[in-house]
Design an enzyme around this catalytic site. Structure first.
Site, PDB file in Angstrom:
ATOM      1  N   SER A  14      16.776 -16.542  98.537  1.00 24.30           N
ATOM      2  CA  SER A  14      17.544 -15.095  98.070  1.00 24.30           C
ATOM      3  C   SER A  14      17.706 -13.872  98.943  1.00 24.30           C
ATOM      4  CB  SER A  14      16.829 -14.630  97.000  1.00 24.30           C
ATOM      5  OG  SER A  14      15.251 -14.210  97.341  1.00 24.30           O
TER       6      SER A  14
ATOM      7  N   LYS B  41      12.448  -8.990  98.269  1.00 28.97           N
ATOM      8  CA  LYS B  41      13.374  -8.207  98.080  1.00 28.97           C
ATOM      9  C   LYS B  41      13.129  -7.246  99.024  1.00 28.97           C
ATOM     10  CE  LYS B  41      15.132 -11.239  94.408  1.00 28.97           C
ATOM     11  NZ  LYS B  41      15.361 -12.010  95.116  1.00 28.97           N
TER      12      LYS B  41
END
Length: 277
Positions: free
Chosen positions: A140, A185
């Site tokens: 990701s 993230k």
């Protein structure tokens, strides 16, 4: 000395007095051999006895010469033999104590070892609590992070500060489907910001963000148009691989109480070793 001189010397009262004063009496025939000296002679070593005998011989000859009026008595001092001092004799008589060897105190050694082990364990635990190590799983965050990258996360940073734009943060997932799962993230928006997604582009407070770090342009179905106003302690996060990231577009803003820390270092692989800004 002729008879006339002897008669003259006998008639001279000063000479008579001198002779009577210097010459030994019959009672002192054993001159130089008094009781004290006899005791001394008995206590000295043979070399000293020889010296005493030689002295007595000289004294006897002088006495004879004095009796004949030839000269005064000659006294030869006898050097005393140096002997050990009482303190030295006492020290010599006392047996010397054996030199003690250092001993190993087993209790102290084991105690010190135990304290060292405990100290290392405590430091390691505190280090892991303050700066935990994390392993990246998934894609990701490609191309910034790859599957298998090893990172060091700092908990200390956010004890004195709060996350800022473009920080890489690790947090506990906000999704009920991923309990106790740590996620990494990038921070896009902080409390008070307005985030907009328009035409697959990201806008921060009305300004388009230049995202040269993303892997590819976001597809239409992955970046539908939306607008989010962040409240207190809310952070909007997204993965750099927009088409393969599960982030705030799906589960909303991440709250501060879920954030674990900031990624500060990548230590594996070695060719990518370095601090992360």
């Amino acid at each position: 000395m002729n008879d006339a001189d002897q008669q003259k010397a006998a008639n001279d009262p000063e000479n008579t007095n001198r002779v009577q004063r210097d010459a030994p009496s019959d009672a002192d025939a054993s001159y130089g051999t008094t009781d004290a000296e006899d005791a001394t002679e008995q206590s000295v070593t043979p070399p000293v006895q020889e010296a005493v005998s030689a002295r007595n011989d000289v004294i006897a000859r002088d006495n004879e010469a004095l009796a004949d009026g030839e000269g005064p008595v000659t006294v030869i001092p006898v050097p005393a033999k140096p002997g050990p001092s009482p303190e030295a004799s006492q020290e010599a008589s006392q047996p010397s104590e054996p030199r003690r060897k250092p001993r190993l105190h087993v209790r102290g050694f084991l105690g010190e070892t135990l304290r060292t082990v405990i100290f290392v364990i405590v430091v390691t635990v505190l280090f892991d609590l303050a700066i935990p190590r994390s392993l990246v799983e998934g894609r990701s965050m490609v191309p910034t992070f790859h599957d298998g990258d090893r990172l060091i996360v700092s908990r200390v940073h956010y004890l004195f500060d709060k996350p800022d734009h473009n920080d890489f943060i690790v947090f506990n997932s906000m999704s009920p489907n991923e309990p106790n799962t740590m996620i990494i993230k990038r921070v896009i928006g902080v409390p008070g910001d307005t985030i907009e997604l328009r035409d697959q582009r990201v806008y921060l407070n009305g300004q388009e963000i230049e995202e040269d770090y993303i892997n590819e342009a976001c597809a239409t179905y992955n970046c539908p148009d939306e607008r989010v106003e962040l409240g207190e302690d809310e952070y909007f996060v997204m993965g750099d691989n927009r088409n393969h990231s599960y982030d705030s577009r799906d589960y909303g803003a991440v709250t501060l109480d879920h954030i674990i820390g900031r990624v500060i270092l990548r230590y594996w692989p070695l060719d990518a070793l370095g601090l992360l800004e």
